[in-house]
Motif scaffolding. Structure first.
Motif, PDB file in Angstrom:
ATOM      1  N   GLU A  69       0.834  -1.198   0.000  1.00 11.41           N
ATOM      2  CA  GLU A  69       0.000   0.000   0.000  1.00 11.41           C
ATOM      3  C   GLU A  69       0.877   1.261   0.000  1.00 11.41           C
ATOM      4  N   ASN A  70       0.376   2.323  -0.651  1.00  8.61           N
ATOM      5  CA  ASN A  70       1.089   3.609  -0.744  1.00  8.61           C
ATOM      6  C   ASN A  70       2.446   3.470  -1.435  1.00  8.61           C
ATOM      7  N   THR A  71       2.451   2.700  -2.527  1.00  9.02           N
ATOM      8  CA  THR A  71       3.649   2.541  -3.358  1.00  9.02           C
ATOM      9  C   THR A  71       3.350   3.101  -4.750  1.00  9.02           C
ATOM     10  N   VAL A  72       4.328   3.783  -5.319  1.00  7.11           N
ATOM     11  CA  VAL A  72       4.216   4.247  -6.702  1.00  7.11           C
ATOM     12  C   VAL A  72       5.236   3.474  -7.526  1.00  7.11           C
ATOM     13  N   ALA A  73       4.790   2.895  -8.638  1.00  8.39           N
ATOM     14  CA  ALA A  73       5.680   2.112  -9.500  1.00  8.39           C
ATOM     15  C   ALA A  73       5.762   2.745 -10.886  1.00  8.39           C
ATOM     16  N   VAL A  74       6.988   2.857 -11.397  1.00  5.16           N
ATOM     17  CA  VAL A  74       7.227   3.318 -12.766  1.00  5.16           C
ATOM     18  C   VAL A  74       7.568   2.090 -13.605  1.00  5.16           C
ATOM     19  N   PHE A  75       6.736   1.818 -14.619  1.00  8.18           N
ATOM     20  CA  PHE A  75       6.950   0.684 -15.521  1.00  8.18           C
ATOM     21  C   PHE A  75       7.536   1.205 -16.833  1.00  8.18           C
ATOM     22  N   ARG A  76       8.679   0.621 -17.245  1.00  4.41           N
ATOM     23  CA  ARG A  76       9.339   1.056 -18.478  1.00  4.41           C
ATOM     24  C   ARG A  76       9.262  -0.065 -19.508  1.00  4.41           C
ATOM     25  N   ARG A  77       8.723   0.261 -20.665  1.00  3.56           N
ATOM     26  CA  ARG A  77       8.596  -0.777 -21.689  1.00  3.56           C
ATOM     27  C   ARG A  77       9.933  -1.054 -22.370  1.00  3.56           C
ATOM     28  N   VAL A  78      10.794  -0.036 -22.442  1.00  2.00           N
ATOM     29  CA  VAL A  78      12.023  -0.161 -23.232  1.00  2.00           C
ATOM     30  C   VAL A  78      12.955  -1.246 -22.689  1.00  2.00           C
ATOM     31  N   ASP A  79      12.965  -1.469 -21.363  1.00  2.00           N
ATOM     32  CA  ASP A  79      13.790  -2.554 -20.813  1.00  2.00           C
ATOM     33  C   ASP A  79      13.000  -3.451 -19.863  1.00  2.00           C
ATOM     34  N   ASN A  80      11.658  -3.386 -19.974  1.00  2.00           N
ATOM     35  CA  ASN A  80      10.774  -4.205 -19.124  1.00  2.00           C
ATOM     36  C   ASN A  80      11.161  -4.108 -17.651  1.00  2.00           C
ATOM     37  N   ASP A  81      11.500  -2.906 -17.217  1.00  2.00           N
ATOM     38  CA  ASP A  81      11.938  -2.711 -15.850  1.00  2.00           C
ATOM     39  C   ASP A  81      10.855  -1.990 -15.054  1.00  2.00           C
ATOM     40  N   ARG A  82      11.004  -2.051 -13.753  1.00  2.00           N
ATOM     41  CA  ARG A  82      10.051  -1.383 -12.864  1.00  2.00           C
ATOM     42  C   ARG A  82      10.816  -0.788 -11.689  1.00  2.00           C
ATOM     43  N   ARG A  83      10.480   0.444 -11.326  1.00  2.00           N
ATOM     44  CA  ARG A  83      11.099   1.116 -10.173  1.00  2.00           C
ATOM     45  C   ARG A  83      10.000   1.531  -9.209  1.00  2.00           C
ATOM     46  N   ASP A  84      10.171   1.203  -7.924  1.00  2.00           N
ATOM     47  CA  ASP A  84       9.148   1.497  -6.913  1.00  2.00           C
ATOM     48  C   ASP A  84       9.589   2.601  -5.948  1.00  2.00           C
ATOM     49  N   LEU A  85       8.620   3.379  -5.515  1.00  2.00           N
ATOM     50  CA  LEU A  85       8.845   4.403  -4.496  1.00  2.00           C
ATOM     51  C   LEU A  85       7.842   4.192  -3.365  1.00  2.00           C
ATOM     52  N   ASP A  86       8.353   4.009  -2.147  1.00  5.71           N
ATOM     53  CA  ASP A  86       7.506   3.814  -0.966  1.00  5.71           C
ATOM     54  C   ASP A  86       7.124   5.181  -0.402  1.00  5.71           C
ATOM     55  N   MET A  87       5.824   5.434  -0.304  1.00  3.16           N
ATOM     56  CA  MET A  87       5.355   6.734   0.191  1.00  3.16           C
ATOM     57  C   MET A  87       4.870   6.671   1.641  1.00  3.16           C
ATOM     58  N   ASN A  88       5.133   5.561   2.310  1.00  2.00           N
ATOM     59  CA  ASN A  88       4.575   5.365   3.648  1.00  2.00           C
ATOM     60  C   ASN A  88       5.165   6.264   4.730  1.00  2.00           C
ATOM     61  N   ASN A  89       6.398   6.720   4.533  1.00  2.00           N
ATOM     62  CA  ASN A  89       6.985   7.522   5.616  1.00  2.00           C
ATOM     63  C   ASN A  89       6.525   8.986   5.609  1.00  2.00           C
ATOM     64  N   GLY A  90       5.697   9.345   4.623  1.00  9.63           N
ATOM     65  CA  GLY A  90       5.052  10.659   4.654  1.00  9.63           C
ATOM     66  C   GLY A  90       5.912  11.839   4.243  1.00  9.63           C
ATOM     67  N   ASP A  91       7.162  11.598   3.822  1.00  8.17           N
ATOM     68  CA  ASP A  91       7.996  12.756   3.461  1.00  8.17           C
ATOM     69  C   ASP A  91       8.106  12.947   1.943  1.00  8.17           C
ATOM     70  N   VAL A  92       7.286  12.201   1.184  1.00 11.70           N
ATOM     71  CA  VAL A  92       7.315  12.357  -0.275  1.00 11.70           C
ATOM     72  C   VAL A  92       6.238  13.361  -0.688  1.00 11.70           C
ATOM     73  N   ASP A  93       6.681  14.513  -1.205  1.00 12.08           N
ATOM     74  CA  ASP A  93       5.721  15.493  -1.713  1.00 12.08           C
ATOM     75  C   ASP A  93       5.651  15.382  -3.243  1.00 12.08           C
ATOM     76  N   ALA A  94       4.824  16.216  -3.860  1.00 10.98           N
ATOM     77  CA  ALA A  94       4.628  16.128  -5.321  1.00 10.98           C
ATOM     78  C   ALA A  94       5.941  16.378  -6.061  1.00 10.98           C
ATOM     79  N   LYS A  95       6.787  17.255  -5.506  1.00 14.41           N
ATOM     80  CA  LYS A  95       8.067  17.570  -6.161  1.00 14.41           C
ATOM     81  C   LYS A  95       8.986  16.344  -6.165  1.00 14.41           C
ATOM     82  N   LYS A  96       9.069  15.657  -5.010  1.00 12.06           N
ATOM     83  CA  LYS A  96       9.925  14.456  -4.920  1.00 12.06           C
ATOM     84  C   LYS A  96       9.397  13.343  -5.809  1.00 12.06           C
ATOM     85  N   LEU A  97       8.080  13.216  -5.847  1.00  9.27           N
ATOM     86  CA  LEU A  97       7.476  12.171  -6.679  1.00  9.27           C
ATOM     87  C   LEU A  97       7.725  12.452  -8.164  1.00  9.27           C
TER      88      LEU A  97
END
Length: 219
Positions: A69-97
């Motif tokens: 829960e509260n995870t943002v994932a970036v899916f890239r088709r070019v290398d079938n990769d995925r990068r996750d960002l955990d937003m649970n600690n509450g310090d991720v604002d729109a700029k960081k995201l």
């Protein structure tokens, strides 16, 4: 009617179609779509109109992607990769995201700049091909069309990168290859594991020339 952003992904089929339908897809996994984290996600989505954003609060979708829960994932088709960002600690604002997405959004042709450099360096590609050129040139749109067409042929094998010679932060790349602006456009290919590289100055870009250069270097 304006497309709702982010797109609501209510089931696994919707989510899979969303990911496969974009070069770069960003999904926010939130059990509570009205949470403060989901609100930050919506604000970031509004700041990047050209990136596909989806939001899911479906337990089946979270489970399918192994997302907490509260995870943002970036899916890239070019290398079938995925990068996750955990937003649970509450310090991720729109700029960081926004920065997280920009750092990780590798595309068929990725433009190299101080933000995307991080994603390029961390990519799984062993081969990188740079088109070093002046984006202000009237010939730029046609060059890019051919470079993108060539990139389609090497999807998943070589990362194609556009390097704008006008960007001050790119000047050291030109000096690394001992290139003068009068010699551009140029193609540079890199084998990242051993820093082996080759350079080709070209009058004009053609799909055949790019293919020939890539194939020779890979052999």
């Amino acid at each position: 009617s304006t497309t709702e952003k982010p797109v609501l992904l209510n089931n696994v089929a919707d989510a899979e179609a969303f990911v496969s339908g974009a070069e770069v897809a960003v999904i926010g996994f939130f059990q509570d779509p009205q949470s403060p984290e989901a609100d930050v996600f919506r604000r970031a989505a509004g700041q990047m109109p050209e990136v596909s954003f989806g939001l899911s609060s479906s337990a089946a979708v979270l489970s399918h992607y192994g997302a907490s829960e509260n995870t943002v994932a970036v899916f890239r088709r070019v290398d079938n990769d995925r990068r996750d960002l955990d937003m649970n600690n509450g310090d991720v604002d729109a700029k960081k995201l926004t920065r997280f997405v920009r750092m990780n959004e590798l595309r068929l042709v990725t433009e190299y700049n101080p933000v995307t450099a991080i994603g390029v360096m961390q990519s799984s590609f062993q081969f990188n091909l740079l088109l070093i050129t002046d984006k202000m040139s009237p010939k730029h749109p046609e060059r890019m069309r051919k470079f993108r067409a060539a990139a389609e042929l090497y999807k998943g094998k070589i990362l194609f990168i556009l390097l704008d010679s006008n960007l001050k932060s790119n000047e050291r790349v030109l000096s690394y290859f001992q290139l003068k602006k009068s010699q551009l456009p140029a193609l540079a290919i890199f084998h990242t594991p051993d820093d082996e590289h080759d350079l080709l100055t070209v009058d004009e870009i053609s799909i055949e020339r790019v293919q020939d250069f890539c194939n020779r270097f890979q052999q």
